[in-house]
Design a protein around this motif. Structure first.
Motif, PDB file in Angstrom:
ATOM      1  N   SER A 260       0.818  -1.205   0.000  1.00 42.66           N
ATOM      2  CA  SER A 260       0.000   0.000   0.000  1.00 42.66           C
ATOM      3  C   SER A 260       0.853   1.256   0.000  1.00 42.66           C
ATOM      4  O   SER A 260       2.036   1.222   0.366  1.00 42.66           O
ATOM      5  CB  SER A 260      -0.914   0.023   1.239  1.00 42.66           C
ATOM      6  OG  SER A 260      -1.723  -1.124   1.300  1.00 42.66           O
ATOM      7  N   SER A 261       0.247   2.357  -0.367  1.00 41.18           N
ATOM      8  CA  SER A 261       0.910   3.648  -0.221  1.00 41.18           C
ATOM      9  C   SER A 261       1.005   3.993   1.256  1.00 41.18           C
ATOM     10  O   SER A 261       0.326   3.401   2.101  1.00 41.18           O
ATOM     11  CB  SER A 261       0.120   4.733  -0.950  1.00 41.18           C
ATOM     12  OG  SER A 261      -1.115   4.967  -0.283  1.00 41.18           O
ATOM     13  N   GLU A 262       1.831   4.977   1.570  1.00 37.09           N
ATOM     14  CA  GLU A 262       1.977   5.393   2.971  1.00 37.09           C
ATOM     15  C   GLU A 262       0.646   5.903   3.523  1.00 37.09           C
ATOM     16  O   GLU A 262       0.288   5.637   4.672  1.00 37.09           O
ATOM     17  CB  GLU A 262       3.053   6.476   3.081  1.00 37.09           C
ATOM     18  CG  GLU A 262       3.487   6.784   4.507  1.00 37.09           C
ATOM     19  CD  GLU A 262       4.270   5.645   5.163  1.00 37.09           C
ATOM     20  OE1 GLU A 262       4.450   5.700   6.387  1.00 37.09           O
ATOM     21  OE2 GLU A 262       4.685   4.707   4.456  1.00 37.09           O
ATOM     22  N   GLU A 263      -0.097   6.630   2.693  1.00 41.68           N
ATOM     23  CA  GLU A 263      -1.392   7.155   3.128  1.00 41.68           C
ATOM     24  C   GLU A 263      -2.375   6.028   3.419  1.00 41.68           C
ATOM     25  O   GLU A 263      -3.103   6.052   4.425  1.00 41.68           O
ATOM     26  CB  GLU A 263      -1.971   8.103   2.065  1.00 41.68           C
ATOM     27  CG  GLU A 263      -1.210   9.405   1.894  1.00 41.68           C
ATOM     28  CD  GLU A 263       0.083   9.237   1.092  1.00 41.68           C
ATOM     29  OE1 GLU A 263       0.285   8.151   0.468  1.00 41.68           O
ATOM     30  OE2 GLU A 263       0.905  10.170   1.100  1.00 41.68           O
ATOM     31  N   GLU A 264      -2.401   5.024   2.551  1.00 43.27           N
ATOM     32  CA  GLU A 264      -3.298   3.878   2.763  1.00 43.27           C
ATOM     33  C   GLU A 264      -2.905   3.100   4.012  1.00 43.27           C
ATOM     34  O   GLU A 264      -3.771   2.673   4.790  1.00 43.27           O
ATOM     35  CB  GLU A 264      -3.260   2.964   1.535  1.00 43.27           C
ATOM     36  CG  GLU A 264      -3.910   3.562   0.298  1.00 43.27           C
ATOM     37  CD  GLU A 264      -3.626   2.756  -0.955  1.00 43.27           C
ATOM     38  OE1 GLU A 264      -4.460   2.818  -1.881  1.00 43.27           O
ATOM     39  OE2 GLU A 264      -2.571   2.069  -1.016  1.00 43.27           O
ATOM     40  N   PHE A 265      -1.612   2.922   4.196  1.00 43.18           N
ATOM     41  CA  PHE A 265      -1.156   2.184   5.367  1.00 43.18           C
ATOM     42  C   PHE A 265      -1.497   2.937   6.650  1.00 43.18           C
ATOM     43  O   PHE A 265      -1.982   2.342   7.628  1.00 43.18           O
ATOM     44  CB  PHE A 265       0.355   1.945   5.292  1.00 43.18           C
ATOM     45  CG  PHE A 265       0.911   1.246   6.498  1.00 43.18           C
ATOM     46  CD1 PHE A 265       0.679  -0.103   6.700  1.00 43.18           C
ATOM     47  CD2 PHE A 265       1.668   1.939   7.441  1.00 43.18           C
ATOM     48  CE1 PHE A 265       1.185  -0.751   7.813  1.00 43.18           C
ATOM     49  CE2 PHE A 265       2.174   1.297   8.549  1.00 43.18           C
ATOM     50  CZ  PHE A 265       1.936  -0.053   8.737  1.00 43.18           C
ATOM     51  N   ASN A 266      -1.261   4.254   6.670  1.00 43.49           N
ATOM     52  CA  ASN A 266      -1.579   5.046   7.859  1.00 43.49           C
ATOM     53  C   ASN A 266      -3.067   5.007   8.171  1.00 43.49           C
ATOM     54  O   ASN A 266      -3.474   4.915   9.337  1.00 43.49           O
ATOM     55  CB  ASN A 266      -1.122   6.493   7.670  1.00 43.49           C
ATOM     56  CG  ASN A 266       0.386   6.649   7.770  1.00 43.49           C
ATOM     57  OD1 ASN A 266       1.065   5.782   8.305  1.00 43.49           O
ATOM     58  ND2 ASN A 266       0.902   7.745   7.256  1.00 43.49           N
ATOM     59  N   SER A 267      -3.882   5.099   7.136  1.00 41.66           N
ATOM     60  CA  SER A 267      -5.325   5.047   7.341  1.00 41.66           C
ATOM     61  C   SER A 267      -5.744   3.706   7.930  1.00 41.66           C
ATOM     62  O   SER A 267      -6.554   3.643   8.866  1.00 41.66           O
ATOM     63  CB  SER A 267      -6.054   5.298   6.012  1.00 41.66           C
ATOM     64  OG  SER A 267      -7.446   5.181   6.175  1.00 41.66           O
ATOM     65  N   PHE A 268      -5.166   2.631   7.405  1.00 41.65           N
ATOM     66  CA  PHE A 268      -5.505   1.290   7.883  1.00 41.65           C
ATOM     67  C   PHE A 268      -5.092   1.105   9.341  1.00 41.65           C
ATOM     68  O   PHE A 268      -5.879   0.623  10.176  1.00 41.65           O
ATOM     69  CB  PHE A 268      -4.824   0.256   6.996  1.00 41.65           C
ATOM     70  CG  PHE A 268      -5.073  -1.170   7.409  1.00 41.65           C
ATOM     71  CD1 PHE A 268      -6.235  -1.822   7.020  1.00 41.65           C
ATOM     72  CD2 PHE A 268      -4.143  -1.867   8.180  1.00 41.65           C
ATOM     73  CE1 PHE A 268      -6.469  -3.136   7.397  1.00 41.65           C
ATOM     74  CE2 PHE A 268      -4.376  -3.178   8.561  1.00 41.65           C
ATOM     75  CZ  PHE A 268      -5.541  -3.818   8.164  1.00 41.65           C
ATOM     76  N   THR A 269      -3.862   1.467   9.675  1.00 38.13           N
ATOM     77  CA  THR A 269      -3.378   1.243  11.037  1.00 38.13           C
ATOM     78  C   THR A 269      -3.986   2.224  12.038  1.00 38.13           C
ATOM     79  O   THR A 269      -4.165   1.884  13.208  1.00 38.13           O
ATOM     80  CB  THR A 269      -1.844   1.316  11.096  1.00 38.13           C
ATOM     81  OG1 THR A 269      -1.387   2.531  10.481  1.00 38.13           O
ATOM     82  CG2 THR A 269      -1.228   0.121  10.370  1.00 38.13           C
ATOM     83  N   ASN A 270      -4.317   3.445  11.597  1.00 42.83           N
ATOM     84  CA  ASN A 270      -5.031   4.364  12.491  1.00 42.83           C
ATOM     85  C   ASN A 270      -6.374   3.778  12.895  1.00 42.83           C
ATOM     86  O   ASN A 270      -6.799   3.878  14.046  1.00 42.83           O
ATOM     87  CB  ASN A 270      -5.234   5.723  11.821  1.00 42.83           C
ATOM     88  CG  ASN A 270      -3.992   6.568  11.816  1.00 42.83           C
ATOM     89  OD1 ASN A 270      -3.021   6.294  12.523  1.00 42.83           O
ATOM     90  ND2 ASN A 270      -3.975   7.612  10.990  1.00 42.83           N
ATOM     91  N   GLY A 271      -7.046   3.162  11.930  1.00 39.99           N
ATOM     92  CA  GLY A 271      -8.327   2.530  12.254  1.00 39.99           C
ATOM     93  C   GLY A 271      -8.149   1.347  13.191  1.00 39.99           C
ATOM     94  O   GLY A 271      -8.946   1.138  14.107  1.00 39.99           O
ATOM     95  N   LEU A 272      -7.089   0.594  12.983  1.00 39.17           N
ATOM     96  CA  LEU A 272      -6.853  -0.595  13.784  1.00 39.17           C
ATOM     97  C   LEU A 272      -6.367  -0.281  15.184  1.00 39.17           C
ATOM     98  O   LEU A 272      -6.838  -0.849  16.179  1.00 39.17           O
ATOM     99  CB  LEU A 272      -5.817  -1.481  13.065  1.00 39.17           C
ATOM    100  CG  LEU A 272      -5.514  -2.854  13.683  1.00 39.17           C
ATOM    101  CD1 LEU A 272      -6.739  -3.738  13.682  1.00 39.17           C
ATOM    102  CD2 LEU A 272      -4.375  -3.512  12.906  1.00 39.17           C
ATOM    103  N   PHE A 273      -5.405   0.658  15.277  1.00 37.69           N
ATOM    104  CA  PHE A 273      -4.740   0.916  16.550  1.00 37.69           C
ATOM    105  C   PHE A 273      -5.284   2.113  17.323  1.00 37.69           C
ATOM    106  O   PHE A 273      -5.109   2.208  18.534  1.00 37.69           O
ATOM    107  CB  PHE A 273      -3.241   1.109  16.329  1.00 37.69           C
ATOM    108  CG  PHE A 273      -2.544  -0.080  15.741  1.00 37.69           C
ATOM    109  CD1 PHE A 273      -2.903  -1.373  16.095  1.00 37.69           C
ATOM    110  CD2 PHE A 273      -1.513   0.086  14.823  1.00 37.69           C
ATOM    111  CE1 PHE A 273      -2.251  -2.472  15.550  1.00 37.69           C
ATOM    112  CE2 PHE A 273      -0.854  -1.012  14.274  1.00 37.69           C
ATOM    113  CZ  PHE A 273      -1.241  -2.292  14.638  1.00 37.69           C
ATOM    114  N   LEU A 274      -5.904   3.068  16.626  1.00 42.50           N
ATOM    115  CA  LEU A 274      -6.396   4.274  17.276  1.00 42.50           C
ATOM    116  C   LEU A 274      -7.917   4.412  17.205  1.00 42.50           C
ATOM    117  O   LEU A 274      -8.488   5.323  17.789  1.00 42.50           O
ATOM    118  CB  LEU A 274      -5.752   5.523  16.640  1.00 42.50           C
ATOM    119  CG  LEU A 274      -4.242   5.673  16.844  1.00 42.50           C
ATOM    120  CD1 LEU A 274      -3.718   6.869  16.056  1.00 42.50           C
ATOM    121  CD2 LEU A 274      -3.896   5.812  18.318  1.00 42.50           C
ATOM    122  N   GLY A 275      -8.554   3.530  16.443  1.00 40.58           N
ATOM    123  CA  GLY A 275     -10.016   3.597  16.327  1.00 40.58           C
ATOM    124  C   GLY A 275     -10.505   4.773  15.525  1.00 40.58           C
ATOM    125  O   GLY A 275     -11.642   5.232  15.698  1.00 40.58           O
TER     126      GLY A 275
END
Length: 276
Positions: A260-275
């Motif tokens: 994934s792009s950095e933006e896609e990865f950040n969006s995915f992990t923000n949802g997973l780890f930060l809700g």
């Protein structure tokens, strides 16, 4: 002559399971561990040699290799398995606790590699397998120090791969998952030893506990079997594959990180780890 593998951290967990697995496949096994009194089973097998090795003590590394060679005549594969995870809020840990994490997970593996490489060079072959983690690829909450040690292990392994390939020696990385943290909050605070309690982080830690419990629900029941099978595959494969990710719990995160792009990865992990 049988192949021989030296495994660090063999008293429990992946190390002990790998020692049994390789022995069952007909290999000679040098099952090394910091405290040999913890072994109750490996030393009963004829083709397993249990010996002391503390990755923080270079003299013990040299002695274990010398003893293993005296017993079996050669070493074909080394598995750097010894390590542990320091979990908690970065701000809460002492400098000494942080240095200890690197001393075991990174510098210990380097010292083992440095000690075995003259033997590998002399026989013009060998396989060095470094046990990393999904946390060596993806940053996890409350694991920044552990992440840092495993990210460093992966970078060292990847760079080392090229110089050793030029002389016939292979480098492999195995990246287990394993999200279950049943005593998470207790471990976060270092069981009262390595970390201080900072109240401002407690709400975040409580949310993290829920997140890790959800990740743990996806852990493979046969994770240990998959990991030791991957270690054996890494030891015996006749190719230049560098990384093995054997457990399904970590594979989705690794795929997102690597595709994934950095933006896609950040969006995915923000949802997973930060809700978010």
């Amino acid at each position: 002559m049988k192949n021989t593998v030296l495994i660090t951290g063999s008293s429990t967990g992946f190390g002990a399971a790998a020692a049994n697995y390789f022995a069952a496949k007909g290999w000679n096994v040098i099952a090394s561990m910091r405290d040999t009194s913890k072994d109750k089973q490996l030393n009963k097998q004829e083709n397993i040699f249990v010996t002391h090795l503390d990755v923080e003590d270079t003299a013990s590394i040299d002695a274990a290799i010398t003893a293993g060679l005296a017993r079996f005549g050669k070493i074909d594969v080394v598995i750097n398995n010894a390590g542990y995870g320091l979990f908690g809020i970065f701000e809460s840990f002492t400098k000494e606790a942080i240095q200890q994490q690197f001393a075991v997970n990174l510098f210990g593996a380097m010292d083992v590699a440095k000690a075995i490489l003259p033997h590998f060079r002399a026989q013009q072959s060998g396989v060095l397998i470094n046990v990393s983690s999904g946390a060596g690829v993806v940053g996890f909450p409350n694991a920044s120090i552990y992440n840092a040690s495993k990210f460093a292990l992966e970078g060292w392994s990847e760079g080392l791969r090229y110089e050793l390939a030029a002389i016939g020696i292979k480098v492999r990385i195995v990246e287990p998952g394993g999200a279950t943290q049943t005593d998470f909050l207790q471990r976060v605070w270092g069981e009262g030893k390595n970390a201080s309690i900072i109240p401002d982080y407690i709400p975040f830690l409580q949310k993290s506990e829920e997140m890790y419990a959800n990740l743990g629900a996806n852990s493979d029941e046969d994770a240990v079997e998959k990991i030791v099978a991957a270690l054996y595959a890494a030891a015996t494969a006749d190719d230049d594959q560098l990384r093995y990710a054997p457990t399904s719990d970590i594979q989705p995160l690794l795929n997102v990180r690597r595709s994934s792009s950095e933006e896609e990865f950040n969006s995915f992990t923000n949802g997973l780890f930060l809700g978010k």
